[in-house]
Design a protein around this motif. Structure first.
Motif, mmCIF file in Angstrom:
data_model
loop_
_atom_site.group_PDB
_atom_site.id
_atom_site.type_symbol
_atom_site.label_atom_id
_atom_site.label_comp_id
_atom_site.label_asym_id
_atom_site.label_seq_id
_atom_site.Cartn_x
_atom_site.Cartn_y
_atom_site.Cartn_z
ATOM 1 N N GLU A 1 0.826 -1.201 0.000
ATOM 2 C CA GLU A 1 0.000 0.000 0.000
ATOM 3 C C GLU A 1 0.865 1.258 0.000
ATOM 4 O O GLU A 1 2.055 1.219 0.302
ATOM 5 C CB GLU A 1 -0.912 0.048 1.234
ATOM 6 C CG GLU A 1 -1.693 -1.210 1.521
ATOM 7 C CD GLU A 1 -1.008 -2.082 2.553
ATOM 8 O OE1 GLU A 1 -1.566 -2.230 3.662
ATOM 9 O OE2 GLU A 1 0.081 -2.608 2.256
ATOM 10 N N ASP B 1 -7.382 -6.616 6.884
ATOM 11 C CA ASP B 1 -8.078 -5.367 6.553
ATOM 12 C C ASP B 1 -8.094 -5.208 5.033
ATOM 13 O O ASP B 1 -7.240 -4.546 4.457
ATOM 14 C CB ASP B 1 -7.375 -4.186 7.221
ATOM 15 C CG ASP B 1 -8.088 -2.861 6.981
ATOM 16 O OD1 ASP B 1 -9.135 -2.866 6.304
ATOM 17 O OD2 ASP B 1 -7.591 -1.831 7.461
ATOM 18 N N ASN C 1 -2.150 -11.472 7.442
ATOM 19 C CA ASN C 1 -1.613 -10.159 7.797
ATOM 20 C C ASN C 1 -0.584 -10.357 8.902
ATOM 21 O O ASN C 1 -0.936 -10.591 10.057
ATOM 22 C CB ASN C 1 -2.740 -9.236 8.268
ATOM 23 C CG ASN C 1 -2.256 -7.817 8.533
ATOM 24 O OD1 ASN C 1 -1.111 -7.482 8.244
ATOM 25 N ND2 ASN C 1 -3.121 -6.989 9.080
ATOM 26 N N ASP D 1 -10.102 -3.593 3.160
ATOM 27 C CA ASP D 1 -10.388 -2.240 2.668
ATOM 28 C C ASP D 1 -9.093 -1.479 2.382
ATOM 29 O O ASP D 1 -9.034 -0.667 1.463
ATOM 30 C CB ASP D 1 -11.222 -1.456 3.699
ATOM 31 C CG ASP D 1 -12.656 -1.980 3.772
ATOM 32 O OD1 ASP D 1 -13.077 -2.653 2.810
ATOM 33 O OD2 ASP D 1 -13.332 -1.704 4.777
ATOM 34 N N ARG D 2 -8.081 -1.762 3.180
ATOM 35 C CA ARG D 2 -6.818 -1.044 3.042
ATOM 36 C C ARG D 2 -6.107 -1.372 1.729
ATOM 37 O O ARG D 2 -5.295 -0.591 1.250
ATOM 38 C CB ARG D 2 -5.927 -1.386 4.240
ATOM 39 C CG ARG D 2 -4.901 -0.326 4.576
ATOM 40 C CD ARG D 2 -4.266 -0.550 5.922
ATOM 41 N NE ARG D 2 -3.305 -1.634 5.947
ATOM 42 C CZ ARG D 2 -3.225 -2.552 6.903
ATOM 43 N NH1 ARG D 2 -4.071 -2.520 7.909
ATOM 44 N NH2 ARG D 2 -2.313 -3.496 6.863
ATOM 45 N N LYS E 1 -1.595 4.710 3.495
ATOM 46 C CA LYS E 1 -2.548 3.658 3.873
ATOM 47 C C LYS E 1 -1.902 2.503 4.638
ATOM 48 O O LYS E 1 -2.588 1.811 5.386
ATOM 49 C CB LYS E 1 -3.238 3.110 2.618
ATOM 50 C CG LYS E 1 -4.222 4.076 1.990
ATOM 51 C CD LYS E 1 -5.040 3.382 0.908
ATOM 52 C CE LYS E 1 -6.109 4.315 0.343
ATOM 53 N NZ LYS E 1 -6.939 3.643 -0.672
ATOM 54 N N MET E 2 -0.626 2.250 4.414
ATOM 55 C CA MET E 2 0.004 1.110 5.078
ATOM 56 C C MET E 2 0.016 1.312 6.588
ATOM 57 O O MET E 2 -0.107 2.437 7.088
ATOM 58 C CB MET E 2 1.407 0.889 4.536
ATOM 59 C CG MET E 2 2.356 2.055 4.699
ATOM 60 S SD MET E 2 3.194 2.176 6.286
ATOM 61 C CE MET E 2 4.253 0.754 6.248
ATOM 62 N N LYS E 3 0.164 0.218 7.312
ATOM 63 C CA LYS E 3 0.041 0.294 8.764
ATOM 64 C C LYS E 3 1.326 -0.142 9.455
ATOM 65 O O LYS E 3 1.850 -1.226 9.219
ATOM 66 C CB LYS E 3 -1.122 -0.572 9.252
ATOM 67 C CG LYS E 3 -1.445 -0.374 10.729
ATOM 68 C CD LYS E 3 -2.758 -1.005 11.119
ATOM 69 C CE LYS E 3 -3.074 -0.724 12.588
ATOM 70 N NZ LYS E 3 -4.362 -1.322 13.010
#
Length: 828
Positions: free
Chosen positions: A280, A308, A336, A310-311, A284-286
């Motif tokens: 992403e 997730d 994930n 949606d991400r 947006k990345m986490k």
């Protein structure tokens, strides 16, 4: 994404028996439903002493244990906190397949990037090819070809089951005598005065001659035990596995791994379905922030984060557009898991400055890919006292105290988000900048120039005038900095220019054994008091570990200067030699205390003389002389030297005095037409003067004789400097290649370094660095070629962006240095 320096990383992958991975689903998915992992063997024995203790039982740590034990090291102990492959290893890709891989280009600039990469492939033995759309469709018939322009095909690529790989390496390590102990979490590390370590675990304690931190996303916690803050950030990476797809099931051969660079995802076949994983954007990345602030949760090993979708939906949609069968496929699994990122996405591999016998192999975003190569690389280094080849881009000492948690997070976020962007030459990335490590001129110059990032510092690359395009416009061809750099070149050659050189690494060495230490470290003689010379530290095998300028300021006290990128790399080597030899010296890193201004050009003396009562005439202040004086009443250490090759000085001063010193010089030089210049112009100037650069023309892959550094190597000096005996043997055997200067007539592209050299249809060498020569309006490059092709006048070809340009070897230097011109003039 490949950069010029990343070609050497490719060697690590090749050492891995040609096996690569793309992150994939956890190993339990590859087993039959309900089948458990086989029971893990346990070790019951214990050792009180170890030559090497490796902390961490992922694929990297186990690979190192295997290679050390196989090479004959006794008493290799690996400590794992839970079980082998816990951490990032266990949720990487499964299966052992080599279907090859194809990177897809859907834009013209991406095609240029492929050509740019291919120019580096010829001399660096990496099997890859640019292939046409028809061939891509043949190999990957499920692809939507509407936008596909070309592909970069690697036939040796594939994916491997990390569990099986790690267990195979573990079995090999045990076979050769290594002890793999788990569960055995390390609870404390204590360094002893003799350089050994006390390692504590609930299973017992042991004494180690060295420790290697290979602890994955626990590496920060291990570092903190000894007061180090390793710049590592855990990020969440997701990938998706589909159910069986009829079109995939009907295929007669496995699809190659696909990398859609514009869509920013990889995709491969997984049994009769597909697996794809996106990267992403940095927005947006986490990042797993809680791990940064509070550490990895106790007991975390093979858990996963909540998915997730949606991400990653924009990437899912891009994959559906490129591979339409995905539109009707069912998702059966979304994984994930955490991956550890360093600020620049590259791992940290090697010994750590400031801590004796502490090594790291951490920060692997792609550990399965690099495990085999890194294990062999580190094993060779540990056993032989020097790296087997140069990989300074992985040096853990490229980071320092300026690398804050905030910086690390900003850069890791950027690196993850930029995973698939175009990799340009002279690339700059701007997240996390500036750091606290700015020179005293940063505020004065930031609005006038394009800054580059050098070991935490901001340094001007080129300056723009009002009305000129001042944007950052990276390109594979000449771009908006080309004309301004030409003006800066003329500024230095015809008038006088000023450059901020504050990022230099700077060390003060003094003490009763300082001369003996430096005589042992350097291949050159020690300069007399009040003078400076260029000196090289060699490895035991006679390769060039570093290049520094050595200034003898007062009896037994020295100022050593090195490049910004090798500051702690060089300091570690010096400190280690001092301890090993028992030298009574004081070594101080004063890099952050001193600012440096360079002034160069035919009018430099005239400008400086206005600001100091010190006699700066040719007879009073000779080339390579150093003096302490005052410029505009500001104390400076002045060295008459310039990397431009023109008349000039480097002025070392307190960092807080930089702005005042700069203003005084600029005001004094108005009549002489003084102006700024940056590192791009300096590079063009030094290439014309045939000045070598460490990291390009010389490094741990080269010896000083083939690099043309004979003048700086004194084999007849009494001191037995490191590498002396090896260099004598190299000289006796004769050289196989030599560094030469080339000129080439191109169109709108110039050599950067690492391009392939062709002769009669075969690759015979490589460029090391290059630029445009503003004096002859041609491209100029350094290159290594076989001895038989090294004569002046020899014609070869240089590959640039998929085209071979005719080149000719010239007598160096292209432009004589100012001291040489003066000397010749006096003889007339």
């Amino acid at each position: 994404m490949f950069r010029p320096s990343a070609q050497r990383l490719r060697g690590l992958q090749l050492l891995s028996c040609g096996l690569r991975d793309s992150p994939g689903r956890p190993r339990w998915v590859s087993r039959r439903e309900g089948e458990e992992n086989p029971p893990l063997p346990t070790e019951t024995k214990w050792k009180d002493r170890a030559e090497t203790v490796i902390i961490g039982g992922g694929c990297v740590g186990v690979s190192l244990a295997y290679h050390l034990a196989k090479a004959g090291m006794k008493d290799v102990v690996l400590l794992e906190k839970s079980e082998l492959t816990a951490g990032s290893t266990w949720h990487a890709a499964v299966g052992f397949h080599q279907p090859g891989s194809i990177r897809i280009a859907t834009t013209p600039v991406r095609v240029d990037e492929f050509k740019y990469q291919m120019t580096r492939t010829g001399w660096h033995a990496t099997e890859q090819y640019i292939i046409e759309p028809e061939k891509i469709q043949e190999m990957f018939p499920l692809l939507n070809m509407n936008k596909v322009l070309a592909g970069l095909y690697n036939p040796g690529d594939g994916h491997i089951d990390p569990y099986s790989l790690t267990m195979a390496l573990a079995a090999g390590a045990r076979k050769y005598g290594a002890l793999l102990k788990y569960p055995a979490p390390v609870t404390s590390l204590t360094s002893r005065s003799d350089g050994t370590w006390d390692v504590e675990t609930p299973q017992g304690s042991l004494r180690a001659n060295r420790i290697v931190n290979a602890a994955g996303f626990w590496a920060r916690e291990v570092g903190q035990m000894i007061g180090l803050e390793h710049p590592l950030i855990p990020v969440q990476h997701q990938y998706v596995v589909t159910s069986s797809i009829p079109e995939v099931k009907a295929l007669k051969r496995e699809l190659p791994v696909l990398r859609d660079l514009e869509g920013s995802y990889y995709l491969r076949q997984e049994r009769d379905g597909l697996l794809f994983g996106p990267y992403e954007s940095q927005e947006k990345m986490k990042v797993q922030d809680s791990w940064v602030t509070s550490g990895v949760p106790p007991g975390f090993g093979k858990e996963l984060f909540e998915s997730d979708l949606d991400r990653i939906m924009e990437h899912v949609e891009a994959a559906m557009e490129m591979v339409p069968v995905l539109k009707t496929a069912d998702i059966i699994n979304v994984v994930n898991g955490p991956i550890t990122y360093s600020p620049d996405i590259l791992p940290m591999v090697g010994p750590h400055q400031g801590v004796r016998n502490y090594w790291v192999a951490i920060g692997f975003g792609y550990g399965i890919i690099h495990a085999g190569g890194v294990g062999k690389y580190l094993s060779d280094w540990i056993l032989h006292g020097e790296p087997p080849f140069d990989l300074i881009e992985l040096d853990p000492n490229r980071y320092g105290k300026w690398t804050t948690t905030q910086y690390t997070e900003a850069k890791a976020r950027e690196s993850y988000g930029f995973n698939n962007i175009v990799g340009y030459p002279k690339e700059e990335r701007f997240a996390g900048r500036p750091t606290q490590r700015v020179s005293g001129l940063y505020k004065t110059l930031e609005s006038k120039c394009s800054m580059g990032f050098h070991a935490g510092w901001e340094q001007p690359h080129w300056f723009y005038k009002p009305g000129q395009d001042n944007q950052y416009r990276p390109s594979f061809r000449r771009t908006n900095w080309f004309e301004p750099v030409g003006c800066e070149y003329k500024q230095v050659m015809q008038r006088v220019g000023v450059i901020d050189l504050s990022p230099f690494g700077k060390f003060n060495i003094k003490g009763q054994d300082s001369i003996r230490l430096l005589d042992h470290l350097f291949a050159n003689v020690i300069p007399k008091v009040g003078f400076t010379n260029i000196s090289h530290m060699l490895t035991p095998k006679g390769r060039v570990y570093a290049e520094l300028t050595v200034s003898h300021q007062s009896p037994g006290e020295f100022l050593l200067i090195t490049g910004s990128g090798s500051e702690l790399h060089d300091l570690r080597w010096i400190e280690e030699a001092a301890v090993k030899g028992g030298y009574d010296v004081e070594i101080k890193n004063i890099t952050d205390e001193l600012g440096v201004l360079g002034i160069a050009g035919p009018r430099a003396r005239k400008v400086l003389q206005k600001l100091t009562p010190e006699d700066l005439s040719e007879d009073a202040f000779k080339f390579l002389q150093t003096k302490t004086l005052k410029v505009s009443n500001i104390p400076v250490t002045a060295i008459r030297i310039s990397y431009t090759g023109e008349l000039g000085w480097e002025l070392y001063h307190r960092r807080e005095d930089s702005a005042a010193l700069y203003d005084a010089i600029m005001n004094a030089g108005q009549e002489e037409g003084i102006d700024n210049f940056g590192t791009y112009a300096m590079n063009a100037l030094r290439l014309e003067k045939a000045f070598r650069a460490w990291g390009s023309e010389m490094n741990c892959d080269t010896n000083p004789l083939e690099a043309g550094l004979e003048y700086f190597v004194k084999l007849n000096k009494p001191a037995d400097f490191i590498g002396k005996q090896a260099l004598k043997q190299i000289k006796a055997k004769g050289l196989k290649r030599r560094l030469v200067c080339l000129t080439l007539a191109t169109d709108d592209v110039d050599p950067e370094g690492n391009e392939s050299i062709w002769y009669h249809g075969k690759v015979v060498g490589n460029t090391t660095s290059g630029s445009y020569s503003y004096s002859i309006q041609k491209s100029l490059a350094f290159a290594y070629v076989p001895i038989e092709l090294s004569e002046v006048g020899q014609e070869v070809e240089v590959e640039l962006l998929g085209k071979n340009y005719p080149a000719v070897i010239i007598q160096e230097p292209l432009v004589l240095t100012e001291p040489t011109r003066n000397r010749l003039q006096k003889k007339r």
